[in-house]
Structures are given as structure tokens and as C-alpha cells.
Design an enzyme around this catalytic site. Structure first.
Site, PDB file in Angstrom:
ATOM      1  N   ASP A 124      -1.602   2.191   5.496  1.00 31.67           N
ATOM      2  CA  ASP A 124      -2.484   1.461   5.242  1.00 31.67           C
ATOM      3  C   ASP A 124      -2.940   1.165   4.197  1.00 31.67           C
ATOM      4  OD1 ASP A 124      -4.247  -0.731   4.621  1.00 31.67           O
ATOM      5  OD2 ASP A 124      -5.760   0.095   6.794  1.00 31.67           O
TER       6      ASP A 124
ATOM      7  N   GLU B 121       9.705   3.415   1.506  1.00 32.13           N
ATOM      8  CA  GLU B 121       8.833   4.913   1.132  1.00 32.13           C
ATOM      9  C   GLU B 121       8.822   5.281  -0.688  1.00 32.13           C
ATOM     10  OE1 GLU B 121       7.645   5.831   5.340  1.00 32.13           O
ATOM     11  OE2 GLU B 121       9.594   4.453   3.496  1.00 32.13           O
TER      12      GLU B 121
END
Length: 740
Positions: free
Chosen positions: A73, A142
Site C-alpha cells: 500500500d 518493485e
């Protein structure tokens, strides 16, 4: 039911128990089902209870229809930065959650629809069985933020092998369901994943708890995730999430939607001239930061209640769909529902859905298509728009104003308590010729206003106010675009239209100038910046939006569109204006439609009737173009005319030339149906309206997360295009400033 009841209800999950199967749905729609500490804790608690339960043998983990789980998040991280709190969550609970999915005393089944990204891929990889919908996509994003999928990789490598996991992590590219299945991340996928899930649960539901417990204990011995792997994963995760540079990148993305490689938006633009020191040519160029809100005309944004001077244009047959319009509206952006070729009942239903989905005040518009063949239908369409309270229409294919169009414009005029003019109805008129533009730049034709007054369809005040205002307050100049086109050149059209606008505005003494927009060929930041530089108050995109998730055309068409280059379109006769030789621009790569449409037009010019066609030509049409006999085509066409235009049927049957034109026009309708349905039959005959902007966009986003259409959300495409346009403008200003 005891396993899931008599406990405080989780805030991030929806739970259901059915026999020996527990259904656990991740439910954080406000955060794209992102993982936070609460979700990890609550999911761990549920899975622990399932593992300890004497009856639970299967746990089905699901997400939302459009997103399974989007990973960490970032919004929570950004908020923690602002409040000075801890930005790096302890990764150990997430690792333990994955391990519980993999080795708990139950069979975990991940049912994946929509996006699974980052930690969401970890949930999938740790599950025993993975069922995916065709819409499912899998990505590890990522590295784009300087992070590493450290906690995910041990479980992903266990499932797919080292190289496939390494490829996903290193390239950050998205894998669709088919590729994920090929690599072993997904066990089964299909267009109806619910049915596929039920089929698997029928088998899994027959297993006993004892058998499942012993089996999972054996797996822990056979294929363990070692403590060394855990230690390395946790250390690496903590390292990258505590890196200040990475934290700043995450915060900027969470707050501004800006990727690390994109130029950052500025604070609200201060337009006050500021003295600057002119650097020497040998110095590095200055970097001017321009927010996308500064592009175009602020009056456009105010009039339409939007964030940017930008709109997504209508595409016929609902290709500019309810889903597309609502997605844009929720993002505070203007788009137009594509009503062309749709019946009134279909339009009525679509408008009801759009208004239900959007909060009051969120922007949207509707296409209004000129219909000289059926003026009564055009009037009924306007009446429908008035009943729905439609505030903005995109007026398309108009050569001159019509009674329904003028009625719509005048019906939105009034005065407020202070006596100021209120314009509740906005017309965005699409034009490509100066003589047509002038008709929209002038007030509504007096003869049409008089007729509306006589019929009681407008008031005297509305007629009086309309005489002082242009028919359209927004004029969209359409250059070489998809669909109907005059093949105009934006570099020629925009200056000419600006001069015309300024001259007429001065003559009519309007209180403010008509806003000019630009459309056609806009698919890259360079093209968008060129349009704004030419004086566009707003820009309108088209082709690039039909290759997004929300567009209403078929997946087969989107697969074609995402592979196009800038030279893969061609001009073809327009089916709705076949006899006059009007042109549309359509895809030609891998398709026969443009060539076959041109052949039909040439036959129409050379012959007076179908009987004049030689046997070879007739056979070619029936076997290759139509895939049915000409008599069958005429029977279908005749039935349509008898239903829609019964008064014209006798005249058409007496005219062999008209009959031939209608038979040939059937091919255009059929080719559109094939494309809309994504039919495997006659794929080469797809009619796909598209301009070269599509190829330019594809080249621009190659090797980025937007390369595949399943990752292209229409509002995200708009945001990305405008931010990069603003960044490009900042670079250009810096370059010019350095050498001034």
C-alpha cells in the site's frame, strides 16, 4: 459455520463458508486491494483458523473483479512519510503469511481476476492451486521504484523456477494468463474462471481433512522454503524499504501518480513573470517544471469541471463505452459516450448506467451524430439527452446546423439572479473545414430559431440569448484522424481556424472567444505539445483510447491495435456515405478491408446495376467478400430497409443503382460487426477505424508497463500522456532559456 463466525468481522476481508470450503475475498477497493498491516494480520488469522479447523480442507482466496491484489500500500507509506511515522512495515508477517498459504493444513486456491502485482503475485505463488480468468495479469513492479520483490521471490521461484521468476522481477514486464500458465504460475485459466473454479472444487471437496493435513506436512519436508531464504528476504526487504530515495519515489507516486523516471509536477503554476539570470551556453540547460494543469486553456477546465484541458472523443457503436466514460469521469476527465449506430433504447440504458456510476458533477459527455436521413430520430435523440440532463455533447458529421442541435443549445440558456447568462448546455463541434466551422462560430441560424419558437420548443428569452452567443463554445479542429477524415493537416488547419475564430468573434462581439481544440494524430507527448503550441485550448484523443481495457471493442481488435506501427493504416470509402466517396481511415495491417472497400466503390462507379457484374467478379464478391450469395445479402438489406425506411423501399427497388449501393454497403456493416464481436471467421475483413496516432503511441510505450493493452487504462493513458507532455514542455523551456 463455526470457523468463520462468532468473531469480530475483518475490515479488509469478506468471508463465506460452504461445507469444507472457506471463501476469503480481499476487499480494499479504495486501495486496489493493496496489502497493509491490517490485511496481512486479518488474513493470517483466518488462515490460521482454517489450518486448525477440523473441517476446513480448502481455502479459496479471491480479489475484486478488476484487481486481485496490487501489492504494498504505497498510499499508507506516503501518509506515514507526511506524518513522520514508520515507513517500512515489518516484512516478517507477510513472509509468514505466504508460508502459511503454502504449507498450512488446507489446500489454498487462488482465484485470480484482473491485476496481481508485487505482493499480490506472492499470494498467488504461495497458493497450492491457481485458477485465473483470461483477464488476469501478473507483474513485479518493485524494481521500478528501486525495490526488490524479496519476500515474493522464494515462493515464486518454488513455483516457476529461477529464470521465469528472475525475468518477471528484472524486466518488470506483465505476463498475461496464458504466459503465466505456460510458466507454471497459473494452473488453469479460461474465459469463465468461475466455472473453472467450481470444476476444481468439486474434486477438492471430496478430500478429507486428515488426508490434506498429512499431504501438506509431507510438502513441507519435500519442498521447504528454508530459514536462510527467510533471513535473506527479510534483510533485503528492510534495506530497500528504508532507503530514503526509494521512500521519496514511493511518496511521490502515491501523492502525484508520477513514476520515478517521470518529471515531477510542480506546485500550482505562478504565471507572474520572474526575472531570471541567463546562463551561458556552456552551462547545463535549466529545468522548468510545468504541471499538466497548465497545458491548454483554464476556461475549458472551468466550463467542463475537469482537471485537464483534454478529452477522449466518442467512438461509434459504444467503443467509447460506459466503462470508458465512467473511468474518465471518476478521474475528473471529460470523455464522450459513442452513440453512433446505437438504438435509442441502448443509449437510454447507457446514460442511466453512466449517471448511476458517476457522482453528480463528475464530467462526461455524449456524442450527437448528424442524421440527415432521419431528422426525426435526431430530434428524439436530443429529447432523450434533455430528459437525462446531458450538459455536453460532441457534435459530429455536421455540415450545417440542424433543428435538433439548435434546440439542444438554446434549451440550456438562461439568466441567473444577477442577470448573467448561464450556459448549461455545451456543444463541442468537430470540424475539419472552414465553411463548416464558420456555421458553428456564428449564432444559431435565425430561421431555425424561429421554427423552434413557433413549435414552443424554446422560450423567447432563450432565443434572444442565443442570438448573442456562438452555436458552439468549443470547436474541435479535426486533422488526419481515425474514422471519417478529410485528411487535413493540423499545421495548416489550426492557424487558419484561429484566424477565422478571431475574426468572427470580433464581428459578433462575443463576451469571450470560442475555445479551439485539436484532434487527430495525437498519441505521443511530442504530438500533444505540438497541438498546444499551435494554440489548442484543449486536445482530444481517439485512436489510442480504443486500445484500452475499458474500450467497447473486442479483445481481438485490441490485440491487432497494440501491434500497429505508424504506417499500418489506410484510407477507405465510408460505408455511411458510400455513394459520395467520403473516406475513413482504418487498419490495413493484416486486413483486407481497405482494399475490398475500395474495390466495391470502384465497381459502384463503373456499373449501373448488379446485373452488369461479370460472372468472375460476382463469384469473388460472394465467395471472398460476402461469404454468402448476393441474393442473401439483398434479402437481409431489404428487410432492414422495410423496417427502418418503408417509404423508400419502392423507390430503391425501382433503381438498380441504389440497390447495388445498398448491397455493397452491407459489407461495411458486416465488417464492423465482425470486428466488434472479434469473430474468428472473416478476421481479414475487420473494419477498424484507426489513425497513425495508434502506431506512434505503441512505439512510445514499448518496453514500459503500458506496452500491452491489458495494462492500458484510459484515465491512466491520459494522465501519463499529459504529464509527459508537461515534462517535455519544461525541457524545451529550459533549453530555450539556456540559449536566449
Amino acid at each position: 459455520m463455526g470457523g468463520l463466525t462468532h468473531r469480530p468481522a475483518p475490515t479488509t476481508l469478506r468471508l463465506r463458508e460452504q461445507g469444507t470450503t472457506w471463501y476469503v475475498r480481499i476487499h480494499r477497493p479504495e486501495a486496489d486491494n493493496a496489502l497493509n498491516e491490517t490485511l496481512v494480520r486479518e488474513l493470517t488469522e483466518v488462515l490460521t483458523r482454517a489450518s486448525r479447523s477440523s473441517s476446513a480442507t480448502v481455502v479459496v482466496l479471491e480479489g475484486l473483479p478488476e484487481v486481485f491484489c496490487f501489492g504494498a500500500d504505497f498510499g499508507a507509506i506516503g501518509e506515514a512519510v507526511r506524518e513522520g511515522g514508520r515507513t517500512a512495515a515489518d516484512p516478517e508477517p507477510l513472509f509468514d503469511l505466504f508460508r502459511l498459504l503454502a504449507y498450512g493444513d488446507f489446500l489454498s486456491v487462488a482465484h485470480v481476476r484482473g491485476k496481481a502485482n508485487a505482493g499480490g503475485v506472492g499470494l498467488v505463488a504461495a497458493s497450492d492451486v491457481v485458477i485465473a480468468d483470461e483477464s488476469a495479469t501478473f507483474s513485479l513492479s518493485e524494481l521500478l521504484f528501486g525495490l526488490i520483490p524479496a519476500v515474493v521471490l522464494p515462493f515464486l521461484i518454488r513455483r516457476t523456477g529461477f529464470q521465469h521468476a528472475h525475468y518477471l522481477a528484472a524486466t518488470t514486464r506483465t505476463a498475461d494468463a496464458a504466459r503465466a500458465c505456460e510458466w507454471g504460475l497459473v494452473d488453469a485459466y479460461g474465459p469463465d474462471s468461475e466455472a473453472l473454479l467450481r470444476t476444481h472444487l468439486q474434486r477438492l471437496g471430496r478430500l478429507s481433512k486428515k488426508a490434506v493435513t498429512r499431504y501438506k506436512a509431507y510438502l513441507r519436508e519435500l519442498s521447504p522454503v528454508t530459514e536462510h531464504a527467510k533471513s535473506a528476504a527479510l534483510a533485503t526487504n528492510r534495506l530497500v524499504f528504508e532507503d530514503p530515495e526509494n521512500v521519496r519515489a514511493i511518496q511521490r507516486y502515491a501523492e502525484e501518480g508520477v513514476f520515478p523516471w517521470e518529471a515531477a509536477p510542480a506546485e500550482p503554476l505562478d504565471t507572474t513573470p520572474q526575472p531570471v539570470e541567463t546562463p551561458r551556453p556552456t552551462e547545463a540547460p535549466m529545468q522548468f517544471t510545468v504541471p499538466p494543469e497548465a497545458l491548454g486553456n483554464a476556461r475549458f477546465r472551468e466550463a467542463h469541471g475537469v482537471r485537464y484541458a483534454y478529452a477522449a472523443g466518442a467512438m461509434y457503436k459504444g467503443i467509447a463505452s460506459v466503462e470508458l466514460v465512467t473511468a474518465m469521469g471518476r478521474a475528473g476527465l471529460l470523455s464522450f459516450f459513442g452513440t453512433g449506430g446505437l438504438g435509442l433504447d441502448t443509449i437510454d440504458d447507457a446514460l442511466t448506467r453512466i449517471r448511476r456510476e458517476l457522482d453528480q458533477g463528475q464530467p462526461f459527455g455524449v456524442n450527437l451524430l448528424s442524421n440527415p436521413q432521419e431528422p426525426d430520430l435526431e430530434m428524439r435523440t436530443v429529447e432523450l439527452y434533455l430528459r437525462h440532463g446531458i450538459r455536453t455533447v460532441e457534435a459530429s458529421a455536421y455540415i450545417r446546423p440542424t433543428l435538433p442541435l439548435v434546440r439542444y443549445r438554446l434549451a440550456g440558456l438562461s439568466r441567473d439572479a444577477a442577470g448573467s447568462v448561464v450556459q448549461d448546455h455545451h456543444i463541442v463541434a468537430k470540424v475539419s473545414r472552414a465553411e463548416v466551422a464558420e456555421r458553428f462560430l456564428r449564432p444559431a441560424p435565425p430561421e431555425l430559431v424561429r421554427e423552434l419558437l413557433e413549435r414552443g420548443l424554446v422560450t423567447a428569452e432563450q432565443a434572444e440569448l442565443g442570438a448573442r452567443l456562438p452555436l458552439a463554445q468549443d470547436l474541435c479542429v479535426e486533422a488526419d484522424s481515425a474514422g471519417h477524415t478529410d485528411g487535413g493537416n493540423a499545421y495548416v488547419l489550426m492557424p487558419a481556424m484561429r484566424a477565422l475564430r478571431d475574426r468572427i468573434g470580433e464581428e459578433e462581439k462575443y463576451p469571450e472567444p470560442v475555445r479551439l481544440g485539436a484532434a487527430g494524430g495525437i498519441g505521443t507527448p511530442e504530438a500533444a505539445l505540438a497541438a498546444y503550441t499551435l494554440g489548442a485550448d484543449f486536445i482530444v484523443t481517439g485512436s489510442i483510447n480504443q486500445c484500452t481495457v475499458e474500450a467497447g471493442t473486442s479483445d481481438a481488435v485490441k490485440d491487432i491495435l497494440q501491434e500497429l506501427g505508424v504506417h499500418d493504416t489506410d484510407y477507405a470509402p465510408a460505408g455511411d456515405m458510400f455513394e459520395v466517396g467520403a473516406k475513413v481511415q482504418a487498419v490495413r495491417k493484416g486486413l483486407f478491408f481497405p482494399a475490398r472497400a475500395q474495390k466495391l466503390y470502384e465497381l459502384y462507379l463503373r456499373h449501373d446495376s448488379l446485373d452488369d457484374l461479370d460472372a468472375r467478379t460476382r463469384t469473388t464478391l460472394e465467395e471472398k467478400f460476402f461469404r454468402r450469395s448476393i441474393d442473401e445479402v439483398w434479402a437481409e438489406t431489404r428487410a432492414h430497409v422495410a423496417r427502418r425506411f418503408p417509404e423508400r423501399l419502392a423507390e430503391i427497388e425501382r433503381s438498380p443503382k441504389q440497390k447495388m449501393a445498398l448491397v455493397f454497403r452491407w459489407y461495411f456493416v458486416h465488417s464492423t460487426r465482425l470486428a466488434m464481436a472479434g469473430s474468428a471467421e472473416q478476421r481479414v475483413d475487420y473494419q477498424i477505424h484507426c489513425g497513425p496516432a495508434m502506431g506512434a503511441f505503441n512505439a512510445w510505450v514499448r518496453d514500459t508497463p503500458l506496452e500491452k493493452w491489458r495494462e492500458r487504462r484510459v484515465a491512466a493513458v491520459a494522465e501519463h500522456l499529459l504529464r509527459e507532455t508537461a515534462a517535455l514542455l519544461g525541457q524545451r523551456l529550459g533549453t530555450y532559456g539556456s540559449y536566449s
